[in-house]
Design an enzyme around this catalytic site. Structure first.
Site, mmCIF file in Angstrom:
data_model
loop_
_atom_site.group_PDB
_atom_site.id
_atom_site.type_symbol
_atom_site.label_atom_id
_atom_site.label_comp_id
_atom_site.label_asym_id
_atom_site.label_seq_id
_atom_site.Cartn_x
_atom_site.Cartn_y
_atom_site.Cartn_z
ATOM 1 N N ASP A 83 5.205 -5.038 3.484
ATOM 2 C CA ASP A 83 5.348 -5.957 4.611
ATOM 3 C C ASP A 83 6.465 -6.941 4.278
ATOM 4 O O ASP A 83 6.677 -7.291 3.109
ATOM 5 C CB ASP A 83 4.035 -6.720 4.838
ATOM 6 N N TRP B 190 0.863 -1.187 0.000
ATOM 7 C CA TRP B 190 0.000 0.000 0.000
ATOM 8 C C TRP B 190 0.890 1.224 0.000
ATOM 9 O O TRP B 190 2.103 1.118 0.235
ATOM 10 C CB TRP B 190 -0.962 -0.007 1.174
HETATM 11 N N1 ABN Z 1 0.072 -4.270 6.881
HETATM 12 C C1 ABN Z 1 0.465 -4.627 8.156
HETATM 13 C C2 ABN Z 1 -0.423 -5.608 8.806
HETATM 14 C C3 ABN Z 1 -0.078 -6.934 8.826
HETATM 15 C C4 ABN Z 1 -0.910 -7.844 9.438
HETATM 16 C C5 ABN Z 1 -2.095 -7.431 9.977
HETATM 17 C C6 ABN Z 1 -2.445 -6.084 9.955
HETATM 18 C C7 ABN Z 1 -1.608 -5.167 9.355
#
Ligand code: ABN
Length: 177
Positions: free
Chosen positions: A124, A105
């Site tokens: 992530d 994102w």
């Molecule tokens: N984008 C970070 C994230 C990972 C796992 C759960 C919620 C948010």
């Protein structure tokens, strides 16, 4: 005998006057006057309208927008996750044993050093369990899931071989137009 009576008279008179001064009509009027003048003058006195007391300001240090190990770092304006800078990685590199998510994102963050807005990609890092260090959640211009590209509250490791979420990096994509 009359001397003693005289002395007693004067003593009684003095006492009565003192009582009359502190509880009488004149004293009440005097006190009312003080309250009225005080009530009118008090709002005219200068006072701090900034909403913050000087001592409270001095006690709370300003957050540093240039420390990548703190959630207040400027690039983290739409960040959600654990800072990879606290998890053995860096701002742009996933920690060893993890890989960057294939999808991500974006956020638009103001860099206070040059006063320009930058497009930041949040990736992530996947393949290990949650790092657990330096959790950070900022939501500037973040939108709900129906605007997926600017939604931060899901696990972006979903498209990777291992969907395990470890931490998040913040890569500058370019200047926001
Ligand atoms: N984008 C970070 C994230 C990972 C796992 C759960 C919620 C948010």
């Amino acid at each position: 005998m009359s001397l003693i009576l005289d002395w007693f008279d004067r003593l009684s008179e003095r006492r009565m006057r003192r009582v009359a001064q502190s509880h009488g009509r004149r004293s009440l009027v005097g006190r009312l006057g003080v309250a009225l003048v005080g009530g009118a003058v008090l709002p005219m006195l200068p006072f701090d309208r900034s909403g913050q007391f000087g001592s409270a300001q001095a006690a709370t240090p300003k957050p540093d927008p240039n420390n990548p190990e703190k959630c207040e770092y400027w690039r983290y304006c739409a960040f959600d996750g654990y800072l990879c800078t606290c998890c053995g990685g860096s701002l742009t590199q996933c920690p060893p044993g993890t890989e960057a998510s294939k999808v991500s994102w974006v956020g638009t963050c103001l860099n206070p050093n040059d006063n320009r807005h930058y497009l930041v990609s949040y990736n992530d890092c996947c393949g290990k369990s949650a790092c657990g260090q330096c959790i950070c959640n900022n939501n500037e211009r973040e939108r709900p899931g129906y605007r997926l590209g600017v939604h931060n509250d899901i696990n972006w490791c979903m498209a990777n071989t291992s969907p395990m979420f470890h931490c998040t990096t913040s890569v500058i994509v370019g200047l926001a137009s």
